[in-house]
Every structure is written in structure tokens, then in C-alpha cells.
Design an enzyme around this catalytic site. Structure first.
Site, PDB file in Angstrom:
ATOM      1  N   ARG A  45       0.867  -1.185   0.000  1.00 42.41           N
ATOM      2  CA  ARG A  45       0.000   0.000   0.000  1.00 42.41           C
ATOM      3  C   ARG A  45       0.896   1.225   0.000  1.00 42.41           C
ATOM      4  NH1 ARG A  45      -3.161   3.247   4.008  1.00 42.41           N
ATOM      5  NH2 ARG A  45      -5.257   3.491   3.181  1.00 42.41           N
ATOM      6  N   SER A 114     -13.026  -3.616  -1.377  1.00 42.35           N
ATOM      7  CA  SER A 114     -13.435  -3.108  -0.060  1.00 42.35           C
ATOM      8  C   SER A 114     -14.915  -2.795  -0.020  1.00 42.35           C
ATOM      9  CB  SER A 114     -12.723  -1.790   0.245  1.00 42.35           C
ATOM     10  OG  SER A 114     -11.345  -1.945   0.236  1.00 42.35           O
ATOM     11  N   LYS A 143      -6.338   5.269   8.308  1.00 40.73           N
ATOM     12  CA  LYS A 143      -7.060   5.739   7.115  1.00 40.73           C
ATOM     13  C   LYS A 143      -8.045   6.805   7.561  1.00 40.73           C
ATOM     14  CE  LYS A 143     -10.227   3.836   3.622  1.00 40.73           C
ATOM     15  NZ  LYS A 143      -9.750   4.129   2.300  1.00 40.73           N
TER      16      LYS A 143
HETATM   17  N1  TZP Z   1      -9.157   0.345   5.024  1.00 39.09           N
HETATM   18  C1  TZP Z   1     -10.113   0.404   5.950  1.00 39.09           C
HETATM   19  S1  TZP Z   1      -9.491   0.731   7.470  1.00 39.09           S
HETATM   20  C2  TZP Z   1      -7.900   0.767   6.884  1.00 39.09           C
HETATM   21  C3  TZP Z   1      -7.916   0.540   5.523  1.00 39.09           C
HETATM   22  C4  TZP Z   1      -6.745   0.512   4.654  1.00 39.09           C
HETATM   23  C5  TZP Z   1      -6.715   1.036   7.736  1.00 39.09           C
HETATM   24  C6  TZP Z   1      -6.157  -0.203   8.348  1.00 39.09           C
HETATM   25  O1  TZP Z   1      -5.030   0.100   9.126  1.00 39.09           O
HETATM   26  P1  TZP Z   1      -4.898  -0.278  10.677  1.00 39.09           P
HETATM   27  O2  TZP Z   1      -3.669   0.452  11.123  1.00 39.09           O
HETATM   28  O3  TZP Z   1      -4.698  -1.759  10.731  1.00 39.09           O
HETATM   29  O4  TZP Z   1      -6.135   0.196  11.365  1.00 39.09           O
END
Ligand code: TZP
Ligand code: MG
Length: 220
Positions: A45, A114, A143
């Protein structure tokens, strides 16, 4: 290039290497720690680099994922994923539509999408995806625009589909239980893995805890 196919995908620990979480570490060091720890999928990512840089990063990761027999999934960018012959791509709601990606990438390519609500889920389930990323499970700082739908949504989704469900968002070793209990086939994690003082040990702890919770869980 040996590609890992869509069949028998194992998703238990879906580790995401987010470029923003690299800090002073090399991408290959992190990848190796995650793979040694037992990660079943590695996703790249990188929200900021140009495509060429992302291709170079993906190639570095690919050497390792191939050695471990683990699929490499590229976030957002089907062009990058196809250019480096990665195993798959993960697409969000603002990326290429899922069915368009399938048309371009062909039948063998892993495509995940997603979803965070029923409307997105219904649309996604009418396309040919390999798994759904479901989240956010919990609040997360990783995010900014993440919408929390929680393990309750995953549990409801589990009732209507056999498609593998990968929970994401705010997941930690400590809050895994309701997520696995809701029926997740895997958990996608960034900060709780990449922010750990020992990434390898943290990954291993996830793999062990997921197996343990699965063996204990009687789905309600
Ligand atoms: N998509 C939904 S929440 C998220 C993504 C990419 C973030 C996930 O990161 P973390 O640090 O595991 O909460
Ligand atoms: Mg995306």
C-alpha cells in the site's frame, strides 16, 4: 514468474506494508519479518509514490513473497499489479470498478474489493471477486476517511455469502476475538503489526491467536 492462483487462497493474516509506516526501515526487512512471522498474504500500500517507484517496491517484495509462496497483492493500482505480474490487486470504492478490473486482468488474477455497507456489499457480490475487505472494524488512525461498520456488519455479511471476508481497520491482537467470532476468514492489519517493536513476533502471535480462536469459536 510463478503466480499464486485464486484457488485455495489462505487469508488468515493479511499483512499490509503501508509505505507511510516504513519509518527508517527497509521495505524488504519488514516484508521478511512479516513472512517469517507467518503472514499468509502481503499487500503493498503506497498512497504517495509515482507508479514507477511503486513497481520497484513491488518487485522487491515479490522476490520474497515468491520465496515464501505467499501472494503479493497491490493496493489500488491494477496497472502496477499487472506490470510487475503480482498475484493480485485490492480495489476500493474509488478505484477501478471491480468488474472492469476483472475484464482487464483476466480469470487467473486475484481481485479483492473493499466494502463498508450493504449497498457496496450487494454490488460487490454481483461481481467476480476473490474476497471482500470489510471495514473498518474499529476506529483507526491509519485511514482518515475510514467508516466504522464493526464486527456486527461482518457477521451479517457472513450469513449471506461464502466469499472469503477479510476484516480490516483498527484490528489489534487484543480485539481479534469478536472479529474471528463474527466469521472473518482473515484479518488485514497495518499499525498493530508495523508499529510493533518486534514485527516478526507480533505476526506470529496473530497467526497463533487466529488458529486458537477458530478452534474455540462456535459461531452463534
Ligand atoms: N481500510 C479500511 S481501514 C484501513 C484501511 C486501509 C486502515 C487499516 O489500518 P490499521 O492500522 O490496521 O487500522
Ligand atoms: Mg483503494
Amino acid at each position: 514468474m510463478t503466480r499464486i492462483g485464486r484457488d485455495n487462497l489462505r487469508l488468515d493474516l493479511y499483512a499490509i506494508i503501508d509505505k507511510a509506516w516504513l519509518r527508517d526501515r527497509k521495505i524488504e526487512e519488514l516484508a521478511e519479518a512479516l513472512l517469517e512471522g507467518g503472514a499468509n498474504v502481503l499487500q503493498l500500500r503506497d498512497k504517495t509514490s509515482p507508479a514507477g517507484v511503486m513497481c520497484a517496491e513491488a518487485r522487491v517484495l515479490q522476490k520474497l513473497t515468491q520465496r515464501y509462496g505467499v501472494p503479493l497483492i497491490i493496493n489500488d493500482r491494477l496497472d502496477v499489479a499487472l506490470a510487475v505480474e503480482a498475484d493480485g490487486v485490492h480495489l476500493g470504492q474509488d478505484d477501478l470498478p471491480f468488474d472492469a478490473a476483472r475484464r482487464i486482468a483476466g480469470r487467473e488474477f486475484i481481485i479483492g474489493g473493499s466494502v463498508s455497507n450493504w449497498e457496496e456489499a450487494r454490488r460487490a457480490l454481483s461481481t467476480e471477486l476473490d474476497y471482500l475487505g470489510v471495514g473498518a472494524m474499529f476506529a483507526t488512525g491509519t485511514k482518515e476517511d475510514a467508516v466504522v461498520c464493526g464486527p456486527g456488519f461482518l457477521r451479517e455479511l457472513r450469513k449471506v455469502t461464502n466469499l472469503p471476508l477479510v476484516a480490516i481497520g483498527g484490528i489489534t491482537l487484543e480485539n481479534l476475538e469478536p472479529v474471528i467470532e463474527a466469521g472473518a476468514d482473515g484479518v488485514a492489519v497495518i499499525s498493530d503489526l508495523l508499529g510493533a517493536s518486534d514485527v516478526r513476533t507480533r505476526a506470529r502471535a496473530y497467526v497463533e491467536k487466529i488458529q486458537k480462536l477458530r478452534s474455540q469459536t462456535v459461531r452463534k
